[in-house]
Design a protein around this motif. Structure first.
Motif, PDB file in Angstrom:
ATOM      1  N   ASN A 334      19.047  16.284 -31.907  1.00  0.00           N
ATOM      2  CA  ASN A 334      18.223  15.259 -31.149  1.00  0.00           C
ATOM      3  C   ASN A 334      16.770  15.841 -31.000  1.00  0.00           C
ATOM      4  OD1 ASN A 334      20.380  13.550 -31.100  1.00  0.00           O
ATOM      5  ND2 ASN A 334      20.731  14.349 -29.227  1.00  0.00           N
ATOM      6  N   ILE A 335      15.774  16.045 -32.037  1.00  0.00           N
ATOM      7  CA  ILE A 335      14.525  16.610 -32.035  1.00  0.00           C
ATOM      8  C   ILE A 335      13.722  15.202 -31.795  1.00  0.00           C
ATOM      9  CG2 ILE A 335      14.942  18.453 -33.288  1.00  0.00           C
ATOM     10  CD1 ILE A 335      13.664  16.976 -35.933  1.00  0.00           C
ATOM     11  N   HIS A 336      12.290  15.217 -31.613  1.00  0.00           N
ATOM     12  CA  HIS A 336      11.764  14.513 -31.336  1.00  0.00           C
ATOM     13  C   HIS A 336      10.999  13.505 -32.371  1.00  0.00           C
ATOM     14  CE1 HIS A 336      11.333  13.858 -26.907  1.00  0.00           C
ATOM     15  NE2 HIS A 336      11.714  15.019 -26.898  1.00  0.00           N
ATOM     16  N   ASP A 362      10.684  24.352 -44.443  1.00  0.00           N
ATOM     17  CA  ASP A 362      11.253  23.844 -43.249  1.00  0.00           C
ATOM     18  C   ASP A 362      10.759  24.403 -41.856  1.00  0.00           C
ATOM     19  OD1 ASP A 362      12.765  26.005 -44.011  1.00  0.00           O
ATOM     20  OD2 ASP A 362      13.953  25.729 -42.176  1.00  0.00           O
ATOM     21  N   VAL A 363      10.166  23.749 -40.896  1.00  0.00           N
ATOM     22  CA  VAL A 363       9.372  23.940 -39.899  1.00  0.00           C
ATOM     23  C   VAL A 363      10.234  23.749 -38.585  1.00  0.00           C
ATOM     24  CG1 VAL A 363       7.016  23.848 -38.767  1.00  0.00           C
ATOM     25  CG2 VAL A 363       7.438  23.407 -41.246  1.00  0.00           C
ATOM     26  N   ASN A 364      10.206  24.649 -37.551  1.00  0.00           N
ATOM     27  CA  ASN A 364      10.817  24.554 -36.380  1.00  0.00           C
ATOM     28  C   ASN A 364      10.138  23.526 -35.482  1.00  0.00           C
ATOM     29  OD1 ASN A 364       9.602  26.207 -34.512  1.00  0.00           O
ATOM     30  ND2 ASN A 364      10.347  28.136 -35.646  1.00  0.00           N
ATOM     31  N   GLN A 365      10.800  23.079 -34.536  1.00  0.00           N
ATOM     32  CA  GLN A 365      10.217  22.046 -33.563  1.00  0.00           C
ATOM     33  C   GLN A 365       9.059  22.487 -32.830  1.00  0.00           C
ATOM     34  OE1 GLN A 365      12.012  18.397 -31.296  1.00  0.00           O
ATOM     35  NE2 GLN A 365      12.560  20.207 -30.223  1.00  0.00           N
ATOM     36  N   ASN A 435      13.790  25.171 -30.146  1.00  0.00           N
ATOM     37  CA  ASN A 435      14.103  25.098 -31.480  1.00  0.00           C
ATOM     38  C   ASN A 435      15.624  24.971 -31.600  1.00  0.00           C
ATOM     39  OD1 ASN A 435      11.426  25.231 -32.357  1.00  0.00           O
ATOM     40  ND2 ASN A 435      11.742  27.722 -32.203  1.00  0.00           N
ATOM     41  N   HIS A 436      16.135  24.564 -32.687  1.00  0.00           N
ATOM     42  CA  HIS A 436      17.527  24.132 -33.043  1.00  0.00           C
ATOM     43  C   HIS A 436      17.926  24.899 -34.139  1.00  0.00           C
ATOM     44  CE1 HIS A 436      21.658  22.607 -33.523  1.00  0.00           C
ATOM     45  NE2 HIS A 436      21.300  22.154 -34.462  1.00  0.00           N
ATOM     46  N   GLU A 437      18.616  25.925 -33.985  1.00  0.00           N
ATOM     47  CA  GLU A 437      19.015  26.889 -35.279  1.00  0.00           C
ATOM     48  C   GLU A 437      20.280  26.200 -35.987  1.00  0.00           C
ATOM     49  OE1 GLU A 437      20.042  31.370 -36.378  1.00  0.00           O
ATOM     50  OE2 GLU A 437      19.441  31.160 -34.277  1.00  0.00           O
ATOM     51  N   LEU A 438      19.870  25.811 -37.000  1.00  0.00           N
ATOM     52  CA  LEU A 438      21.264  25.175 -37.786  1.00  0.00           C
ATOM     53  C   LEU A 438      21.943  26.295 -38.564  1.00  0.00           C
ATOM     54  CD1 LEU A 438      22.438  22.287 -38.430  1.00  0.00           C
ATOM     55  CD2 LEU A 438      20.835  22.150 -40.405  1.00  0.00           C
TER      56      LEU A 438
END
Length: 451
Positions: A334-336, A362-365, A435-438
């Motif tokens: 649920n990122i912004h 790819d860039v983290n939030q 940050n969400h680490e996938l």
């Protein structure tokens, strides 16, 4: 010596044609597949869902240039041409030899680039006699654009808005309603697709794939109603090329040519719009510009997805699309940057990426918001969380130019402003974002479920 900040074109310079890159690609995208027949999709297969002219544009791989009707160009005059801006203050803050330019699509009435295709889609539906449209929206930029365009051409609109964004971004909802649209949080109980998803996962906060399923279902069951899509498909990328076509002329005014072109990446509409007109010169061997798609680390279809046929929606109502995908059941964090929370990449960009003609990062939030704050404090514009991804990559490339001691010309698309996303900035400034680490196992589980 006086320097030029904004490069402005007159209304007469609004493009008269859209650029269809598929006609010039050596390796054209694989055909979409009709899941009922397992045959390549024909235009008439799409007629129940889309306006017929849009269906023909979707599958047109012959015509390099497609005329923009005068009625659409007249509506484009509301905000086009948009400015090309030299980011002098950002350059100064970075102490870089790079020249940074941005195409400011945030000046449209709806605050983003999405209106370029919304006006076109509303127009083609109107002249076909359609009275109602349905669509989905993530962050709300596409929904607001189609709400304005539908009102402009006298159409009724129902928007399925991803539930997490419906709750995070109430003023986007208000904008759509102000322009006469009905807005429904997705997943909802108003469709079979929504009910199935809610039954299986009552607390699910939604995804673009879910909202697309609901919008398509409503369109198919409502008389004189068609569906409109804000990204991913070829005809949407086509309409967005007005961005890059204008930027080409404006870069000439600045007496520069981009070494690097950057756009944030969800399904591909604004990245395609800024990139394709410049990419055509690479395809002809005339230039060697780099093209970088900037996507969220939590939804990294180009950088970590698989290239295969997949559905564009969660339930499986759409044709099968050849794309880089995280799987149509993938549930993003649920990122912004709600507009980038889409599981797949459009087939054109997917093929270009497969052929190494465009890059992806790819860039983290947290890095995106850090970049957005620096941009706001130097250039004065609060960017949309989506656009912050492009800004972050532009900053990285400008700092690399500094390290290497070379002058680079960098162009990025400011796809929208963030004035309706301030709750996200509130959370960032308060230190409440993360940050969400996938993890790989999280990515693989969706594919393994089917194998």
């Amino acid at each position: 010596m006086e320097r030029t900040k904004k490069f402005m074109l007159p209304e007469t310079a609004i493009p008269t044609q859209w650029y269809n890159i598929v006609a010039e690609m050596q390796n054209k995208p694989l055909p979409m597949i009709n899941p009922q027949t397992n045959e390549p999709l024909k235009a008439e297969d799409l007629f129940p869902l889309f306006a017929e002219e849009l269906a023909r544009q979707e599958l047109n791989d012959n015509d390099v240039w497609i005329d923009i009707p005068d009625e659409i160009r007249e509506k484009y005059k509301i905000y086009r041409p948009t400015p090309l801006v030299r980011a002098y203050e950002l350059e100064k803050a970075l102490d870089t030899p790079a020249h940074i330019y941005f195409k400011n699509e945030s000046v449209s009435p709806v605050g983003s680039h999405k209106l370029n295709s919304a006006l076109a889609q509303a127009y083609y539906n109107k002249i076909e006699g359609v009275t109602n449209l349905t669509t989905e929206t993530g962050a709300g930029q596409w929904g607001t654009a189609l709400a304005f365009a539908s009102k402009t051409f006298g159409l009724e609109l129902a928007v399925y808005m991803v539930k997490i964004s419906y709750e995070q971004k109430p003023y986007r909802r208000s904008l759509m309603q102000s322009w006469g649209a009905q807005v429904i949080a997705s997943p909802s109980m108003s469709t079979k697709a929504g009910r199935k998803i809610i039954t299986e996962n009552p607390t699910y906060q939604g995804s673009l794939g879910t909202a697309i399923s609901e919008a398509i279902e409503l369109a198919m069951q409502t008389p004189n109603c068609k569906y409109a899509l804000g990204s991913v498909l070829n005809h949407v990328a086509l309409h967005q090329t007005v961005i890059g076509l204008e930027a080409e002329k404006q870069m000439e005014m600045a007496d520069e040519y981009p070494d690097i072109v950057i756009g944030c990446f969800g399904g591909g509409s604004n990245f395609s719009g800024i990139s394709f007109p410049f990419l055509r010169h690479n395809l002809k061997g005339e230039t060697h510009t780099r093209f970088i798609a900037a996507e969220p680390s939590s939804c990294p279809k180009l950088t970590r997805g698989r290239f295969q046929y997949d559905y564009g929606d969660e339930i499986g109502y759409t044709p099968l699309i050849p794309m880089y995908t995280l799987h149509h059941n993938f549930a993003p964090a649920n990122i912004h940057a709600g507009g980038l929370r889409y599981h797949g990449a459009g087939s054109i960009v997917s093929q270009l990426h497969k052929d190494n003609l465009v890059e992806a990062v790819d860039v983290n939030q947290l890095d995106t918001f850090k970049a957005g704050i620096l941009f706001a404090r130097t250039e004065g514009i609060i960017p949309a969380p989506e656009s912050n991804h492009a800004i972050a990559v532009a900053i990285d490339e400008a700092l690399k130019a500094k390290e290497e001691g070379v002058k680079k010309t960098i162009l990025f698309n400011l796809s929208g402003h963030g004035l309706l996303d301030m709750s996200a900035y509130d959370q960032y400034l308060a230190g409440d974002l993360s940050n969400h680490e996938l993890k790989d196992e999280e990515l693989n589980k969706y594919f393994e479920r089917e194998s």
